[in-house]
Design an enzyme around this catalytic site. Structure first.
Site, PDB file in Angstrom:
ATOM      1  N   CYS A 158      -5.597  -2.347   2.604  1.00 36.92           N
ATOM      2  CA  CYS A 158      -5.474  -2.218   4.052  1.00 36.92           C
ATOM      3  C   CYS A 158      -6.639  -2.926   4.751  1.00 36.92           C
ATOM      4  CB  CYS A 158      -5.367  -0.748   4.440  1.00 36.92           C
ATOM      5  SG  CYS A 158      -4.883  -0.476   6.162  1.00 36.92           S
TER       6      CYS A 158
ATOM      7  N   GLU B 192       0.829  -1.206   0.000  1.00 39.19           N
ATOM      8  CA  GLU B 192       0.000   0.000   0.000  1.00 39.19           C
ATOM      9  C   GLU B 192       0.864   1.255   0.000  1.00 39.19           C
ATOM     10  OE1 GLU B 192      -3.531   1.970   2.797  1.00 39.19           O
ATOM     11  OE2 GLU B 192      -2.135   0.504   3.638  1.00 39.19           O
TER      12      GLU B 192
ATOM     13  N   LYS C 274      -9.536   2.573  -3.147  1.00 42.62           N
ATOM     14  CA  LYS C 274     -10.045   2.062  -1.878  1.00 42.62           C
ATOM     15  C   LYS C 274     -11.461   2.573  -1.659  1.00 42.62           C
ATOM     16  CE  LYS C 274      -8.726   1.550   2.998  1.00 42.62           C
ATOM     17  NZ  LYS C 274      -7.747   1.931   4.046  1.00 42.62           N
TER      18      LYS C 274
END
Length: 533
Positions: free
Chosen positions: A407, A290, A354
């Site tokens: 994440c 990430e 995301k």
């Protein structure tokens, strides 16, 4: 002996009852990674049952007045569980201590205090269905099942360290998750964990303990059967896609240092260009963690050129990056936490954003009001990140796509529906360097590991400082890197399997278990009242 112990716990009151509940909750966290000592829950939950037995209000009042003392016990149990299980979140605030150290009490005590209200509600629900003997165990399981389900989505959700994970520490005990899913597992885990409380009850202990042992036998037996009939990890990987996971272990403070950007980028490039081990083929796909690219790629074309030079013919890089675009009407810029797919010519062929952002970490809820108070999100990005429009698969090439989870998106089993080509694997990129050498990265890995079992897909996990690895669709780790190790993994990607029901477990399985628990606990409660009358 157990009867005397139960009696002493039941008679606790005031601060002694609160302390016992807090310690019981804190003890239960030893069942979580990296400790995985699930037997402690067979102590914590019986103590909780006995504390609820003693939490009664003798005053004449309504149902809420009668149940409120038990809810307080549930809150203290939850507060202990979440303080002991989530204290490491405060470590993220120390990365930029000058700006965020003041918020440490909110992270270490405030967040657990809020999450504890879910367990207070769960115990409140259980207390309304409470009866003598076996019925109260079913009531507690139902109450916690509802509480954990609510925790998965209320105020964007935070189902971290759900109770069900304590019952699934190893692949043998993970296979039931493929059938009923995490939310149903939460309830059944509490049913088993609380059952030793029946040892103090002469009337129902045989029936209750026999039921608990039957559930455990089914849990273990199904796991043994599924793993016994599964292909070996070597057979799974034979001829599979070769992937390389890069784990650079960059300190979070360095990632915010503009002067360190080139060194960070060069470290990723060096690990990418490293030759494969003797006798092994070159990987076809390379994964960076990430936000691993320390540049805005649209502003730094030379970085794309350098990536293209580092890749061999036909190789593809999937890397975490911050993506920038102009907002509607020329406003902006808007920033997205993304994964980009870059080919051997240094061209971005696909990108996904995301979808589930971290409140206060990546964006501010009630932004105008909180910014007016001088607050900002922890991630250093002007205006915070913007939420992706929807979850879709990431195209690697014409014949291959992955399900991207950035994440902590990997902790939400109910949010993995996606559009686009069918995924051959789950791709989870993360940066857990925020949390240092704490239980946090281990807990995060375990939750991603269970998503592979539920989805029937292998998991590719690239974490900046670990834990990185390849997990097959049965939850078995085929290769990995330890926390804070620097290096890369070259491994073959295991094949996926069809989910147990054809689709991953979801609401039908959850509500079937919860309704069954409600019916049984309600039946015991009605019988108890009938006998009393």
């Amino acid at each position: 002996m157990i009867g005397r112990l139960a009696g002493r716990i039941i008679l606790l009151s005031g601060w002694r009852r609160a302390l016992a509940a807090f310690l019981a909750g804190a003890l239960a966290t030893l069942a979580l990674p990296p400790y995985d000592f699930f037997a402690v829950c067979l102590v914590s939950f019986p103590v909780l049952v006995w504390l609820i037995d003693g939490a009664v209000d003798t005053a004449d009042g309504g149902w809420l007045r009668r149940a409120l003392p038990a809810a307080v016990v549930g809150w203290w149990f939850g507060f202990g569980y979440f303080v002991a299980g989530l204290w490491w979140i405060g470590n993220a605030l120390l990365v930029d201590a000058q700006n965020f150290a003041w918020a440490l009490p909110l992270a270490i005590l405030g967040l657990p205090a809020f999450l504890a209200f879910f367990y207070a509600l769960g115990v409140l629900i259980a207390r309304l269905l409470w009866s003598d003997g076996l019925g109260r165990i079913f009531a507690l399981a139902f109450g916690f099942g509802i509480a954990e389900w609510l925790r998965s989505f209320v105020m964007t959700g935070f189902p971290w360290n759900a109770i069900g994970y304590a019952a699934m520490p190893v692949p043998l005990l993970m296979q039931s998750d493929a059938v009923i899913g995490l939310y149903a597992m939460n309830a059944l885990a509490v049913l088993v964990f609380a059952s030793p409380a029946l040892l103090a009850d002469k009337r129902h202990r045989r029936m209750g303990l026999a039921l608990a042992l039957l559930l455990v036998a089914a849990h273990v037996g199904f796991g043994f059967y599924r793993l016994h009939t599964a292909p070996s990890t070597a057979d799974e990987a034979a001829g599979g896609l070769r992937v390389r996971i890069v784990q650079p272990s960059i300190a979070q403070s360095a990632k915010w240092d503009n002067a360190a950007r080139r060194a960070i980028f060069d470290k990723h490039i060096a690990l990418t260009e490293a030759p494969p081990r003797p006798g092994e083929p070159k990987p076809s796909v390379i994964i960076w963690p990430e936000t691993s690219i320390p540049y805005i790629l649209t502003d730094t074309p030379e970085a794309l050129s350098r990536i293209g030079e580092a890749l061999s013919d036909g190789q593809m890089l999937l890397a975490g990056a911050v993506r920038e675009e102009t907002g509607a009407g020329g406003t902006g810029p808007l920033y997205y936490n993304s994964i980009v797919a870059i080919n051997d010519r240094g061209e971005i062929i696909d990108a996904v954003d995301k979808v589930h952002l971290v409140p206060f970490g990546e964006y501010l809820p009630l932004e105008k009001w909180l910014r007016g108070l001088g607050l900002q999100e922890v991630a250093e990005m002007p205006g915070g990140f913007t939420m992706g429009a929807s979850r879709r698969s990431l195209r690697v090439n014409d014949d291959l796509a992955f399900l991207p989870l950035i994440c902590y998106e990997a902790i939400f089993p109910s949010e993995l529906a996606y559009t686009g080509p069918k995924a051959a694997a789950i791709l989870n990129v993360t940066n857990d360097a925020w949390y240092g050498n704490t239980p946090g990265p281990y807990q995060h890995f375990r939750q991603a590991q269970l998503r592979a079992v539920e989805q029937g897909l292998p998991l590719i996990r690239a974490a900046n400082n670990g834990l990185s690895g390849i997990v097959d669709p049965f939850g078995r780790i085929t290769d990995g890197l330890a926390l804070n190790a620097v290096g890369d993994i070259d491994a073959s990607l295991p094949s996926g399997v069809d989910p147990f029901w054809g689709t991953p477990p979801g609401p039908p399985q959850t509500w079937a278990i919860l309704i069954l628990l409600l019916a049984i606990s309600g039946g015991f409660e009605v019988l108890s009242r009938w006998r009393f009358d």
